[in-house]
Design a protein around this motif. Structure first.
Motif, mmCIF file in Angstrom:
data_model
loop_
_atom_site.group_PDB
_atom_site.id
_atom_site.type_symbol
_atom_site.label_atom_id
_atom_site.label_comp_id
_atom_site.label_asym_id
_atom_site.label_seq_id
_atom_site.Cartn_x
_atom_site.Cartn_y
_atom_site.Cartn_z
ATOM 1 N N LEU A 215 13.112 -0.609 10.852
ATOM 2 C CA LEU A 215 14.073 -0.505 11.765
ATOM 3 C C LEU A 215 13.428 -1.043 13.091
ATOM 4 C CD1 LEU A 215 16.301 2.597 11.553
ATOM 5 C CD2 LEU A 215 16.779 0.342 12.859
ATOM 6 N N PHE A 216 12.210 -0.818 13.378
ATOM 7 C CA PHE A 216 11.681 -1.261 14.595
ATOM 8 C C PHE A 216 11.676 -2.640 14.543
ATOM 9 C CE2 PHE A 216 8.886 2.645 15.100
ATOM 10 C CZ PHE A 216 9.569 3.066 16.260
ATOM 11 N N LYS A 217 11.408 -3.537 13.516
ATOM 12 C CA LYS A 217 11.441 -4.867 13.442
ATOM 13 C C LYS A 217 12.840 -5.357 13.932
ATOM 14 C CE LYS A 217 8.940 -6.383 10.294
ATOM 15 N NZ LYS A 217 8.424 -6.738 8.928
ATOM 16 N N PRO B 74 5.610 6.444 3.799
ATOM 17 C CA PRO B 74 6.448 7.217 4.924
ATOM 18 C C PRO B 74 6.776 6.468 5.944
ATOM 19 C CG PRO B 74 4.255 8.059 4.583
ATOM 20 C CD PRO B 74 4.259 7.016 3.577
ATOM 21 N N TYR B 75 6.141 5.386 6.454
ATOM 22 C CA TYR B 75 6.107 4.713 7.606
ATOM 23 C C TYR B 75 7.190 3.352 7.659
ATOM 24 C CZ TYR B 75 3.526 8.117 10.195
ATOM 25 O OH TYR B 75 2.997 9.495 10.705
ATOM 26 N N GLN B 76 7.460 3.064 6.137
ATOM 27 C CA GLN B 76 7.896 1.732 6.078
ATOM 28 C C GLN B 76 9.494 1.582 6.664
ATOM 29 O OE1 GLN B 76 6.299 -1.040 4.219
ATOM 30 N NE2 GLN B 76 7.806 -1.975 5.361
ATOM 31 N N ALA B 77 10.311 2.770 6.303
ATOM 32 C CA ALA B 77 11.530 2.486 6.903
ATOM 33 C C ALA B 77 11.561 2.509 8.412
ATOM 34 C CB ALA B 77 12.204 3.935 6.384
ATOM 35 N N SER B 78 10.559 3.300 9.076
ATOM 36 C CA SER B 78 10.574 3.183 10.630
ATOM 37 C C SER B 78 9.957 1.889 10.928
ATOM 38 C CB SER B 78 9.488 4.149 10.936
ATOM 39 O OG SER B 78 9.960 5.543 10.777
ATOM 40 N N ALA B 79 9.181 1.131 10.429
ATOM 41 C CA ALA B 79 8.737 -0.066 10.839
ATOM 42 C C ALA B 79 9.934 -1.026 10.593
ATOM 43 C CB ALA B 79 7.577 -0.504 9.799
ATOM 44 N N SER C 131 0.869 -1.336 0.061
ATOM 45 C CA SER C 131 0.203 0.163 0.036
ATOM 46 C C SER C 131 0.802 1.160 0.039
ATOM 47 C CB SER C 131 -0.821 0.006 1.421
ATOM 48 O OG SER C 131 -1.796 0.991 1.200
ATOM 49 N N ILE D 133 0.019 4.279 1.117
ATOM 50 C CA ILE D 133 -0.119 5.057 2.116
ATOM 51 C C ILE D 133 1.094 4.744 3.231
ATOM 52 C CG2 ILE D 133 -1.866 5.902 3.804
ATOM 53 C CD1 ILE D 133 -3.739 3.938 1.984
ATOM 54 N N PHE D 134 1.122 3.611 3.231
ATOM 55 C CA PHE D 134 2.348 2.977 4.377
ATOM 56 C C PHE D 134 3.560 3.778 3.858
ATOM 57 C CE2 PHE D 134 -0.243 -1.009 4.924
ATOM 58 C CZ PHE D 134 -1.212 -0.416 5.676
ATOM 59 N N ALA E 28 13.286 -5.197 17.531
ATOM 60 C CA ALA E 28 12.170 -6.048 18.182
ATOM 61 C C ALA E 28 12.715 -7.345 18.576
ATOM 62 C CB ALA E 28 10.997 -6.133 17.504
#
Lengths: 130, 130
Positions: free
Chosen positions: B14-16, B7-12, B2, B4-5, B19
């Motif tokens: 890195l969060f992974k 802009p947040y893909q890179a953050s997600a 998607s 819409i996601f 985690a």
DNA sequence: TGAATATATTCGACATTCCGAATATGATTA
DNA sequence: TAATCATATTCGGAATGTCGAATATATTCA
């Protein structure tokens, strides 16, 4: 599991919750106030069940809570501290500042955005923006 | 996926990476300076291959880098900014401040910690701490 | 009460991650 | 060159996460 990991287990668990772009996007929508599911649905143009699933993850993690108002479930942030983490990460991954959430009331059929609030969404008139 | 996601893909992503408690623990060890794999191994008492796998994840993500010195591979942090994220999360999950990494030199057989540095670990004499 | 509405849950296929076991690689010493 | 050493890679099974489809639930209106 390993005892050594213990102090970092809670952090890792919370990182896992944030490790999905859909959830980060949903949180950004809830950031400036509670919203009902159909608002999120309208904003993201994603399936309702899909959004509900992610909201459940966020709720189980204690990041959001729900309030019912008639037909609608309004979700709101209960742990605003997560945005410190999210903003830091967002900046780290190339974005100087958080993306403001544009409430495009014109296209959102939810009772909160719509002038004829309170009516079932299906009976509301969607105002074309031109 | 998607749009819409985006802009947040890179953050997600890195969060992974963050985690996992093993990776958070390894990062905490590397925090105050480079360390070789056998040091991490001695500190965490975990299988060498297991540590190597996590180090690969961190390396591929650009968070750490490696330097060879003879037999040993010394890992060091190349993106110290992640600790801002980690510390914030750590505080959020109940810990007021980061855990200092105790370099228990006495029990660590790696050349950096051991007095007879430079000898193969297998030939070093482990000094019992009492 | 029954239909309509907003939202939640369940199920299942598929993908990904975790992690142990075995083995490979590359540097060093004898 | 062969043995040794620290570390890396590969493989495979188990666990977990993703996400679509179908269905269930709770509320409200007629």
């Amino acid at each position: 599991m390993s005892n050594i990991f213990k102090p970092y287990q809670a952090s890792a668990d919370l990182f896992k919750i944030l490790a999905h772009p859909a959830r980060l996007t949903i949180l950004s929508i809830l950031r400036d106030g509670e919203q009902c599911v159909c608002h999120i649905e309208a904003m993201l143009k994603l399936r309702q069940a899909y959004i509900s699933q992610h909201l459940k993850v966020l709720k189980d993690a204690g990041i959001v809570s729900v309030r019912r108002d008639g037909w609608n479930m309004y979700y709101h942030i209960t742990c605003p501290e997560v945005f410190v983490v999210i903003d830091t990460m967002f900046a780290l991954s190339g974005h100087p500042e958080p993306i403001p959430h544009a409430h495009s009331n014109a296209n959102c059929p939810c009772p909160k955005c719509h002038p004829e609030a309170g009516l079932p969404v299906s009976r509301q008139v969607i105002h074309s923006s031109e």
